[in-house]
Design a protein around this motif. Structure first.
Motif, PDB file in Angstrom:
ATOM      1  N   ASP A 146       0.765  -1.103  -0.024  1.00 27.65           N
ATOM      2  CA  ASP A 146       0.042  -0.031   0.024  1.00 27.65           C
ATOM      3  C   ASP A 146       0.840   1.483   0.021  1.00 27.65           C
ATOM      4  O   ASP A 146       2.010   1.361   0.004  1.00 27.65           O
ATOM      5  CB  ASP A 146      -0.786  -0.142   1.318  1.00 27.65           C
ATOM      6  N   SER A 147       0.308   2.370  -0.351  1.00 24.06           N
ATOM      7  CA  SER A 147       1.037   3.663  -0.081  1.00 24.06           C
ATOM      8  C   SER A 147       1.466   3.809   1.208  1.00 24.06           C
ATOM      9  O   SER A 147       0.815   3.667   2.373  1.00 24.06           O
ATOM     10  CB  SER A 147      -0.133   4.853  -0.380  1.00 24.06           C
ATOM     11  N   GLY A 148       2.527   4.092   1.297  1.00 23.94           N
ATOM     12  CA  GLY A 148       3.355   4.356   2.690  1.00 23.94           C
ATOM     13  C   GLY A 148       4.042   3.274   3.264  1.00 23.94           C
ATOM     14  O   GLY A 148       4.453   3.247   4.402  1.00 23.94           O
ATOM     15  N   GLY A 149       3.768   2.162   2.531  1.00 19.46           N
ATOM     16  CA  GLY A 149       4.512   0.823   2.919  1.00 19.46           C
ATOM     17  C   GLY A 149       5.843   0.660   3.201  1.00 19.46           C
ATOM     18  O   GLY A 149       6.484   1.611   2.425  1.00 19.46           O
ATOM     19  N   ASN A 150       6.369  -0.238   3.784  1.00 18.04           N
ATOM     20  CA  ASN A 150       7.752  -0.376   4.062  1.00 18.04           C
ATOM     21  C   ASN A 150       8.208  -1.844   3.455  1.00 18.04           C
ATOM     22  O   ASN A 150       7.555  -2.738   3.298  1.00 18.04           O
ATOM     23  CB  ASN A 150       8.247  -0.229   5.406  1.00 18.04           C
ATOM     24  N   PHE A 151       9.716  -1.710   3.007  1.00 21.44           N
ATOM     25  CA  PHE A 151      10.077  -2.844   2.178  1.00 21.44           C
ATOM     26  C   PHE A 151      11.566  -3.105   2.770  1.00 21.44           C
ATOM     27  O   PHE A 151      12.504  -2.082   3.046  1.00 21.44           O
ATOM     28  CB  PHE A 151      10.415  -2.594   0.942  1.00 21.44           C
ATOM     29  N   LEU A 152      12.119  -4.211   3.338  1.00 18.70           N
ATOM     30  CA  LEU A 152      13.470  -4.707   3.697  1.00 18.70           C
ATOM     31  C   LEU A 152      13.819  -5.751   2.942  1.00 18.70           C
ATOM     32  O   LEU A 152      13.417  -6.723   2.879  1.00 18.70           O
ATOM     33  CB  LEU A 152      13.243  -5.045   5.254  1.00 18.70           C
ATOM     34  N   VAL A 153      15.258  -5.612   2.266  1.00 19.97           N
ATOM     35  CA  VAL A 153      15.684  -6.694   1.557  1.00 19.97           C
ATOM     36  C   VAL A 153      17.130  -6.875   1.758  1.00 19.97           C
ATOM     37  O   VAL A 153      17.943  -5.929   1.720  1.00 19.97           O
ATOM     38  CB  VAL A 153      15.318  -6.541   0.072  1.00 19.97           C
ATOM     39  N   LYS A 154      17.477  -8.193   1.455  1.00 23.23           N
ATOM     40  CA  LYS A 154      18.954  -8.560   1.572  1.00 23.23           C
ATOM     41  C   LYS A 154      19.462  -8.424   0.267  1.00 23.23           C
ATOM     42  O   LYS A 154      18.870  -8.997  -0.748  1.00 23.23           O
ATOM     43  CB  LYS A 154      19.488  -9.765   2.530  1.00 23.23           C
ATOM     44  N   VAL A 155      20.922  -8.336  -0.011  1.00 24.13           N
ATOM     45  CA  VAL A 155      21.634  -8.328  -0.882  1.00 24.13           C
ATOM     46  C   VAL A 155      23.006  -8.472  -0.752  1.00 24.13           C
ATOM     47  O   VAL A 155      23.645  -7.941   0.287  1.00 24.13           O
ATOM     48  CB  VAL A 155      21.513  -7.103  -2.099  1.00 24.13           C
ATOM     49  N   PHE A 156      23.916  -9.071  -1.419  1.00 25.83           N
ATOM     50  CA  PHE A 156      25.516  -9.293  -1.331  1.00 25.83           C
ATOM     51  C   PHE A 156      25.961  -7.849  -1.789  1.00 25.83           C
ATOM     52  O   PHE A 156      25.685  -7.800  -3.095  1.00 25.83           O
ATOM     53  CB  PHE A 156      25.792 -10.538  -1.858  1.00 25.83           C
ATOM     54  N   ASP A 157      26.879  -7.295  -1.274  1.00 24.81           N
ATOM     55  CA  ASP A 157      27.447  -6.084  -1.750  1.00 24.81           C
ATOM     56  C   ASP A 157      28.230  -6.329  -2.926  1.00 24.81           C
ATOM     57  O   ASP A 157      28.804  -7.468  -3.252  1.00 24.81           O
ATOM     58  CB  ASP A 157      28.300  -5.502  -0.697  1.00 24.81           C
ATOM     59  N   GLY A 158      28.295  -5.562  -3.798  1.00 24.97           N
ATOM     60  CA  GLY A 158      29.190  -5.763  -5.329  1.00 24.97           C
ATOM     61  C   GLY A 158      28.420  -4.935  -6.320  1.00 24.97           C
ATOM     62  O   GLY A 158      27.879  -3.939  -6.137  1.00 24.97           O
ATOM     63  N   PRO A 159      28.710  -5.304  -7.600  1.00 25.58           N
ATOM     64  CA  PRO A 159      28.352  -4.450  -8.571  1.00 25.58           C
ATOM     65  C   PRO A 159      26.993  -4.372  -8.924  1.00 25.58           C
ATOM     66  O   PRO A 159      26.149  -5.322  -8.671  1.00 25.58           O
ATOM     67  CB  PRO A 159      28.806  -5.383  -9.958  1.00 25.58           C
ATOM     68  N   ASP A 160      26.668  -3.151  -9.173  1.00 25.75           N
ATOM     69  CA  ASP A 160      25.143  -2.991  -9.609  1.00 25.75           C
ATOM     70  C   ASP A 160      24.214  -2.833  -8.119  1.00 25.75           C
ATOM     71  O   ASP A 160      22.885  -2.481  -8.361  1.00 25.75           O
ATOM     72  CB  ASP A 160      24.493  -3.942 -10.525  1.00 25.75           C
ATOM     73  N   VAL A 161      24.886  -2.847  -7.118  1.00 26.95           N
ATOM     74  CA  VAL A 161      24.021  -2.752  -5.901  1.00 26.95           C
ATOM     75  C   VAL A 161      23.713  -1.097  -5.678  1.00 26.95           C
ATOM     76  O   VAL A 161      22.531  -0.803  -5.482  1.00 26.95           O
ATOM     77  CB  VAL A 161      24.902  -3.105  -4.683  1.00 26.95           C
ATOM     78  N   ASP A 162      24.597   0.013  -6.332  1.00 25.61           N
ATOM     79  CA  ASP A 162      24.281   1.078  -6.089  1.00 25.61           C
ATOM     80  C   ASP A 162      22.921   1.471  -7.140  1.00 25.61           C
ATOM     81  O   ASP A 162      22.000   2.345  -7.027  1.00 25.61           O
ATOM     82  CB  ASP A 162      25.362   2.167  -6.609  1.00 25.61           C
ATOM     83  N   ALA A 163      22.790   0.824  -8.368  1.00 25.33           N
ATOM     84  CA  ALA A 163      21.823   0.989  -9.323  1.00 25.33           C
ATOM     85  C   ALA A 163      20.344   0.473  -8.408  1.00 25.33           C
ATOM     86  O   ALA A 163      19.284   1.122  -8.763  1.00 25.33           O
ATOM     87  CB  ALA A 163      21.828   0.117 -10.603  1.00 25.33           C
ATOM     88  N   LEU A 164      20.585  -0.929  -7.615  1.00 23.99           N
ATOM     89  CA  LEU A 164      19.455  -1.070  -7.065  1.00 23.99           C
ATOM     90  C   LEU A 164      18.877  -0.027  -6.044  1.00 23.99           C
ATOM     91  O   LEU A 164      17.791   0.308  -5.915  1.00 23.99           O
ATOM     92  CB  LEU A 164      19.666  -2.428  -6.427  1.00 23.99           C
ATOM     93  N   ARG A 165      19.814   0.545  -5.272  1.00 20.71           N
ATOM     94  CA  ARG A 165      19.405   1.669  -4.110  1.00 20.71           C
ATOM     95  C   ARG A 165      18.901   2.615  -5.077  1.00 20.71           C
ATOM     96  O   ARG A 165      17.705   3.446  -4.759  1.00 20.71           O
ATOM     97  CB  ARG A 165      20.618   2.069  -3.587  1.00 20.71           C
ATOM     98  N   ALA A 166      19.188   3.153  -6.224  1.00 16.44           N
ATOM     99  CA  ALA A 166      18.779   4.299  -6.941  1.00 16.44           C
ATOM    100  C   ALA A 166      17.159   3.939  -7.510  1.00 16.44           C
ATOM    101  O   ALA A 166      16.331   4.793  -7.534  1.00 16.44           O
ATOM    102  CB  ALA A 166      19.552   4.790  -8.216  1.00 16.44           C
ATOM    103  N   ASP A 167      16.893   2.735  -7.635  1.00 10.45           N
ATOM    104  CA  ASP A 167      15.641   2.240  -8.095  1.00 10.45           C
ATOM    105  C   ASP A 167      14.620   2.266  -6.653  1.00 10.45           C
ATOM    106  O   ASP A 167      13.647   2.625  -6.829  1.00 10.45           O
ATOM    107  CB  ASP A 167      15.630   0.923  -8.612  1.00 10.45           C
ATOM    108  N   LEU A 168      15.223   1.893  -5.723  1.00  6.64           N
ATOM    109  CA  LEU A 168      14.465   1.815  -4.730  1.00  6.64           C
ATOM    110  C   LEU A 168      14.244   3.402  -4.075  1.00  6.64           C
ATOM    111  O   LEU A 168      13.140   3.618  -4.072  1.00  6.64           O
ATOM    112  CB  LEU A 168      15.337   1.275  -3.322  1.00  6.64           C
ATOM    113  N   GLU A 169      14.949   4.312  -4.424  1.00  8.00           N
ATOM    114  CA  GLU A 169      15.027   5.695  -3.955  1.00  8.00           C
ATOM    115  C   GLU A 169      13.706   6.378  -4.858  1.00  8.00           C
ATOM    116  O   GLU A 169      13.291   7.375  -4.545  1.00  8.00           O
ATOM    117  CB  GLU A 169      16.257   6.401  -3.951  1.00  8.00           C
ATOM    118  N   GLY A 170      13.842   5.748  -6.307  1.00  8.79           N
ATOM    119  CA  GLY A 170      12.494   6.176  -6.902  1.00  8.79           C
ATOM    120  C   GLY A 170      11.159   5.860  -6.597  1.00  8.79           C
ATOM    121  O   GLY A 170      10.021   6.493  -7.086  1.00  8.79           O
TER     122      GLY A 170
END
Length: 261
Positions: A146-170
């Motif tokens: 829903d609008s305002g909802g929260n998400f928590l996810v695990k990932v191994f650090d490395g290539p393309d993690v910054d791109a995932l963060r940018a998509d989350l921030e959008g």
């Protein structure tokens, strides 16, 4: 005692199914991801350590739905387990998503994922697979939250993690990357905490022409875009103005006039 031994023994002593329970405890303590009464979907929930913690945090008025390809053994919780449901299935399949939506009665407040790939021992491959799982969880969260909802996810650090963060921030109002103390000392796992799912029709930086349909209590003009309220200073009811969106919340946003620049 090593950190691994400490949390393994602690889980045994306190009755949790896995040491991973303390990761969710610490992440939730850090950012208040889960609230009492929430409906939480746990992706990759087996063996059930995160389900146990989520059920504690949502309380008797909340609901927790665990999804995994593996069978999750029935849980025993103080106060009963009526608020917990487990589903065996693949969240990338429509059939499983429909079952989750039905179980949640159409409303999900939080999606969490501690999914990890089967380890090959080759870090670059394992990291790429971890990123793929994180993106699958992200897509699932966008479908369910829903609008305002929260998400928590695990990932191994490395290539393309910054791109995932940018998509989350959008897609969320606030995003933080962190590693809980309960992670193994040698682990490269990273957790993204994303809060405030944005579902409105505008995003920060958008430029558009709007009509001011009302004035708020603070004197700012209010434009309505597909039912989404946008506050515009220095404007009056009936004005048609050009604006740039500079702050987006789940249910309303703020813009500045650019027709006066």
């Amino acid at each position: 005692m090593t950190r691994k031994d400490h949390y393994y023994n602690k889980a045994k002593q306190e009755g949790y199914r896995s040491r991973a329970a303390y990761k969710l405890k610490q992440l939730d303590d850090l950012e208040n991801v889960i609230s009492g009464g929430d409906t939480v979907v746990d992706l990759g929930a087996a063996p059930g350590g995160w389900l146990e913690v989520a059920a504690e945090r949502v309380g008797p008025q909340g609901r927790v739905i665990g999804v995994d390809l593996q069978r999750i053994k029935d849980l025993e919780m103080p106060g009963g387990t009526d608020r917990i449901e487990t589903i065996r299935g693949d969240m990338t399949e429509d059939r499983t998503r429909d079952r989750v939506t039905d179980a949640a009665a159409g409303s999900v407040d939080v999606v969490v994922s501690d999914m990890a790939p089967n380890m090959s021992g080759e870090y670059s491959l394992d990291q790429a697979r971890s990123l793929h799982l994180a993106r699958q969880a992200f897509e699932t969260a966008l479908d369910l939250l829903d609008s305002g909802g929260n998400f928590l996810v695990k990932v191994f650090d490395g290539p393309d993690v910054d791109a995932l963060r940018a998509d989350l921030e959008g897609e969320f109002q606030y995003v933080r990357a962190t590693a809980p103390d309960a992670s193994r000392e040698s682990s490269s796992e990273l957790y993204f905490i994303a809060k405030g799912r944005l579902t409105g029709p505008v995003r920060e930086g958008d430029e558009l022409e709007v009509e001011i349909v009302d004035v708020g209590s603070e004197g700012d003009g209010i434009a309505s875009i597909e039912g989404y309220r946008l506050f515009v200073p220095e404007s009056e009811k009936g004005d048609v103005v050009e604006v740039r969106v500079d702050d987006v919340k789940p249910n309303f946003g703020f813009a500045e006039r650019i027709d006066r620049d």
